[in-house]
Design a protein around this motif. Structure first.
Motif, PDB file in Angstrom:
ATOM      1  N   SER A 112       4.153   4.433  -2.219  1.00 36.09           N
ATOM      2  CA  SER A 112       4.677   3.061  -2.247  1.00 36.09           C
ATOM      3  C   SER A 112       4.144   2.274  -1.062  1.00 36.09           C
ATOM      4  N   GLY A 113       4.430   0.969  -1.102  1.00 36.68           N
ATOM      5  CA  GLY A 113       3.995   0.109  -0.012  1.00 36.68           C
ATOM      6  C   GLY A 113       4.710   0.414   1.290  1.00 36.68           C
ATOM      7  N   THR A 114       6.008   0.619   1.194  1.00 39.52           N
ATOM      8  CA  THR A 114       6.770   0.843   2.425  1.00 39.52           C
ATOM      9  C   THR A 114       6.323   2.129   3.121  1.00 39.52           C
ATOM     10  N   VAL A 117       3.185   1.445   5.013  1.00 37.46           N
ATOM     11  CA  VAL A 117       3.459   0.743   6.273  1.00 37.46           C
ATOM     12  C   VAL A 117       4.011   1.721   7.313  1.00 37.46           C
ATOM     13  N   PHE A 140       7.207  -9.612   5.371  1.00 40.66           N
ATOM     14  CA  PHE A 140       7.830  -8.603   4.521  1.00 40.66           C
ATOM     15  C   PHE A 140       6.938  -7.372   4.511  1.00 40.66           C
ATOM     16  N   HIS A 141       7.478  -6.265   5.019  1.00 43.74           N
ATOM     17  CA  HIS A 141       6.680  -5.037   5.069  1.00 43.74           C
ATOM     18  C   HIS A 141       7.348  -3.882   4.332  1.00 43.74           C
ATOM     19  N   GLY A 142       8.530  -4.105   3.760  1.00 44.47           N
ATOM     20  CA  GLY A 142       9.206  -3.032   3.043  1.00 44.47           C
ATOM     21  C   GLY A 142      10.613  -2.846   3.563  1.00 44.47           C
ATOM     22  N   GLU A 192       0.537  -9.535   7.640  1.00 42.52           N
ATOM     23  CA  GLU A 192       0.034  -9.688   6.282  1.00 42.52           C
ATOM     24  C   GLU A 192      -1.044 -10.775   6.348  1.00 42.52           C
ATOM     25  N   GLU A 197       6.044 -12.323   0.407  1.00 39.80           N
ATOM     26  CA  GLU A 197       7.469 -12.563   0.171  1.00 39.80           C
ATOM     27  C   GLU A 197       7.997 -13.674   1.074  1.00 39.80           C
ATOM     28  N   ASP A 225      -1.341  -5.377   6.714  1.00 36.18           N
ATOM     29  CA  ASP A 225      -0.537  -4.978   5.564  1.00 36.18           C
ATOM     30  C   ASP A 225      -1.105  -5.688   4.333  1.00 36.18           C
ATOM     31  N   VAL A 227      -0.666  -4.634   1.261  1.00 36.14           N
ATOM     32  CA  VAL A 227       0.035  -4.100   0.085  1.00 36.14           C
ATOM     33  C   VAL A 227       0.002  -5.113  -1.063  1.00 36.14           C
ATOM     34  N   GLN A 228       0.204  -6.379  -0.715  1.00 35.36           N
ATOM     35  CA  GLN A 228       0.218  -7.408  -1.761  1.00 35.36           C
ATOM     36  C   GLN A 228      -1.127  -8.122  -1.911  1.00 35.36           C
ATOM     37  N   LYS A 254       0.690  -1.208  -4.392  1.00 34.71           N
ATOM     38  CA  LYS A 254       0.820  -2.097  -5.564  1.00 34.71           C
ATOM     39  C   LYS A 254      -0.315  -1.915  -6.583  1.00 34.71           C
TER      40      LYS A 254
HETATM   41  N1  PLP Z   1       4.221  -4.867   2.318  1.00 35.64           N
HETATM   42  C1  PLP Z   1       4.061  -6.001   1.612  1.00 35.64           C
HETATM   43  C2  PLP Z   1       3.137  -7.054   2.131  1.00 35.64           C
HETATM   44  C3  PLP Z   1       4.757  -6.205   0.423  1.00 35.64           C
HETATM   45  O1  PLP Z   1       4.603  -7.343  -0.258  1.00 35.64           O
HETATM   46  C4  PLP Z   1       5.625  -5.180  -0.030  1.00 35.64           C
HETATM   47  C5  PLP Z   1       6.394  -5.355  -1.290  1.00 35.64           C
HETATM   48  O2  PLP Z   1       6.521  -6.408  -1.833  1.00 35.64           O
HETATM   49  C6  PLP Z   1       5.747  -4.007   0.724  1.00 35.64           C
HETATM   50  C7  PLP Z   1       5.018  -3.879   1.885  1.00 35.64           C
HETATM   51  C8  PLP Z   1       6.646  -2.905   0.278  1.00 35.64           C
HETATM   52  O3  PLP Z   1       6.144  -2.271  -0.851  1.00 35.64           O
HETATM   53  P1  PLP Z   1       7.099  -1.358  -1.750  1.00 35.64           P
HETATM   54  O4  PLP Z   1       8.028  -2.266  -2.474  1.00 35.64           O
HETATM   55  O5  PLP Z   1       6.135  -0.649  -2.669  1.00 35.64           O
HETATM   56  O6  PLP Z   1       7.770  -0.409  -0.833  1.00 35.64           O
END
Ligand code: PLP
Length: 413
Positions: A112-114, A117, A140-142, A192, A197, A225, A227-228, A254
Motif C-alpha cells: 500500500s501507499g502508507t 511512506v 497526505f501521506h497515509g 508530494e 488529498e 511521495d 503514491v498518487q 496506487k
Molecule cells: N501518499 C499519498 C500521496 C496518497 O495520496 C495516499 C493515498 O491517497 C497515500 C500516501 C496512502 O496510500 P494508501 O491509501 O494506499 O495507504
C-alpha cells in the motif's frame, strides 16, 4: 443480494455513519463489473469513472494485459514463499530503477501507499542517523502512525496522539519556511510533487528541485511521495520529472498494480539504502513483493509504454483542464479555480456545500467523482489515463449542466 441488503450489512457490520453519508450522496449502488473507464453496478447501471479509485485505475478497470499477467501468475506461483528468488519482483525492481529519476536504484515491495511512506521514513533515519522529518501542511501521506505523523491535517492526527516524535510541518511551496526548518539533525524532507488529498495543489515550477538542493546542502534526504502522482498520472512517469528533481527515496503505489493488484514500493539510492544493505532483515513484509502483484506491476509499466499513456495523459489532460476552465469562467460563483497537471485535476468550489451537491449531481448523471480527503471544497477528477477524448467531451457537457444547477441555488448553500 439486493443493493439494500448489501447496505444494511454495511450499516450493521462496517460503519453506519459512512453508509449514511454514501446514501446521502446518491451512492446506493453496488459495484458489479469494471471495464475500461466504466463501472457497472449490480442493477446494470453504468458509470463513467472519473475518480479512478483515488488514482489507482490509471489503466482503467481490468486492463486485459494486466489481467492476463496476473492470471498466469495465479496458476503458477501467486505469492512468494520468501526463501527462493522471485522473478517478477526482480523484473519490476529493474524496471523501476530504469524509469525513476536520478540515481534511484533499489526497491522494497509492500502492499500500500502508507507502507511505502513508512519505509521511506525508516530508511531516511537509518541512512542519516538523524531523527527529524520535515513534512508540509495539508500533506497526505497515509494513515499509519509514521505516515499519519507526516500527514498535515489535524482532523486525522489529533485523535491518535501522541504521534511519532521528531516531525515538523512547514507550508507547502514555501522554500524560505523550509530553509528555516531544516537543521543538521534533519533526516529527510517529505513532499508530494502535487498535493493530492490537500486539494490538487501544484507547487510553483522549480520548487521540488530547490527542495532537493536545500536537502542536499544540509545533508538531509529528499523523499518524494509519488503514491498518487506516479505512474504517468501527471503526464510524465513521476511528478518530480516536471522539475528535474532527483529524490533520494520515493514512495509509489496506487496505479503500480494496474488497478488489478494492491502493491506499493519504496525506491532508494545506494546511499539511502546503505543501512538496509548492512541489515537486510531490518525491514520485512510477509505479503510484499508477491509474484502476482509484481507481475501486475511489470505488465502495468509495459502497457503505459506500449499505449503511449504518458503523452496521452499530458495531451488529453490539458484538453480536459481547458474544458474545465471554460466552465469555471462561465460560473465563477460556483468554481473558484481549476488546478492540476495531466490527468490529475481539481475544481476548487466557492463553498463546501457546493462540493457535496456537485458530487451528488454528477453521480446522478452516472459520472463518479469525489472531493479530496483534506479539502472537501475541491472536487478531484482523476480518470483512467485511457479515457477517450469523446468521453472527456461527454463528461464536460454533464459537468456544465451540473454546475449550472449548483449556480442556480448557490446563495442558499
Ligand atoms: N501518499 C499519498 C500521496 C496518497 O495520496 C495516499 C493515498 O491517497 C497515500 C500516501 C496512502 O496510500 P494508501 O491509501 O494506499 O495507504
Amino acid at each position: 443480494m439486493t443493493p439494500e441488503e448489501v447496505m444494511t450489512r454495511y450499516e450493521q457490520y462496517i460503519n453506519p455513519a459512512a453508509t449514511k453519508l454514501f446514501r446521502f450522496m446518491g451512492l446506493a449502488s453496488v459495484e458489479g463489473r469494471g471495464e475500461g473507464w466504466t463501472v457497472t453496478d449490480t442493477e446494470g447501471q453504468s458509470f463513467i469513472d472519473c475518480l479512478g479509485g483515488y488514482g489507482m485505475f490509471a489503466l482503467g478497470h481490468r486492463h486485459p494485459k494486466v489481467v492476463e499477467a496476473v492470471e498466469r501468475q495465479l496458476h503458477a506461483m501467486p505469492m512468494s514463499g520468501k526463501v527462493l528468488f522471485n522473478e517478477p519482483m526482480a523484473l519490476l525492481a529493474e524496471k523501476l530503477a530504469a524509469i525513476t529519476p536520478g540515481d534511484l536504484q533499489y526497491s522494497f515491495f509492500c502492499n500500500s501507499g502508507t507502507e511505502a511512506v513508512e519505509g521511506c521514513l525508516k530508511m531516511a533515519r537509518l541512512a542519516t542517523g538523524r531523527q527529524e522529518i520535515i513534512a508540509t501542511d495539508n500533506a497526505f501521506h497515509g494513515k499509519t502512525f509514521g505516515s499519519l505523523t507526516a500527514t498535515g491535517r489535524d482532523l486525522y492526527r489529533t485523535p491518535f496522539q501522541p504521534l511519532v516524535p521528531g516531525f515538523r510541518h512547514v507550508p507547502f511551496s514555501d522554500l524560505a519556511a523550509l530553509e528555516a526548518a531544516v537543521t543538521d539533525q534533519t533526516a529527510a524532507v517529505i513532499v508530494e510533487p502535487i498535493q493530492g488529498e490537500g486539494g490538487i495543489i501544484v507547487p510553483p515550477d522549480g520548487y521540488l528541485k530547490q527542495v532537493e538542493e536545500l536537502c542536499h546542502a544540509k545533508g538531509a534526504l529528499l523523499i518524494a511521495d509519488e503514491v498518487q502522482t506516479g505512474m504517468g498520472r501527471t503526464g510524465r512517469w513521476f511528478g518530480c520529472d516536471h522539475d528535474g528533481a532527483r529524490p533520494d527515496l520515493m514512495a509509489v503505489s496506487k496505479a503500480l498494480g494496474g488497478g488489478v493488484m494492491p502493491i506499493g514500493a519504496f525506491v532508494g539510492t545506494a546511499q539511502a539504502w546503505a543501512g538496509f544493505v548492512e541489515a537486510p532483515f531490518i525491514h520485512t513484509s510477509t505479503f510484499g513483493g508477491g509474484e502476482m502483484a509484481c507481475a501486475a506491476g511489470v505488465a502495468t509499466l509495459q502497457v503505459i509504454e506500449e499505449e503511449g499513456l504518458l503523452d496521452k495523459a499530458a495531451r488529453d489532460g490539458a484538453y480536459f483542464k481547458a474544458g474545465l476552465e471554460k466552465i469555471a469562467a462561465e460560473f465563477p460563483r460556483v468554481i473558484r479555480t481549476v488546478r492540476g497537471r495531466g490527468m490529475m485535476m481539481g475544481l476548487e468550489l466557492t463553498k463546501e456545500g457546493a462540493g457535496g451537491m456537485l458530487m451528488a449531481l454528477m453521480i446522478a448523471q452516472h459520472v463518479l467523482v469525489a472531493y479530496t480527503l483534506n479539502n472537501p471544497k475541491v472536487i478531484r477528477i482523476e480518470p483512467p489515463l485511457i479515457l477517450p477524448v469523446a468521453v472527456i467531451d461527454q463528461v464536460l457537457a454533464l459537468l456544465h449542466d451540473a454546475v449550472r444547477q449548483v449556480d442556480e441555488v448557490i446563495d442558499d448553500l
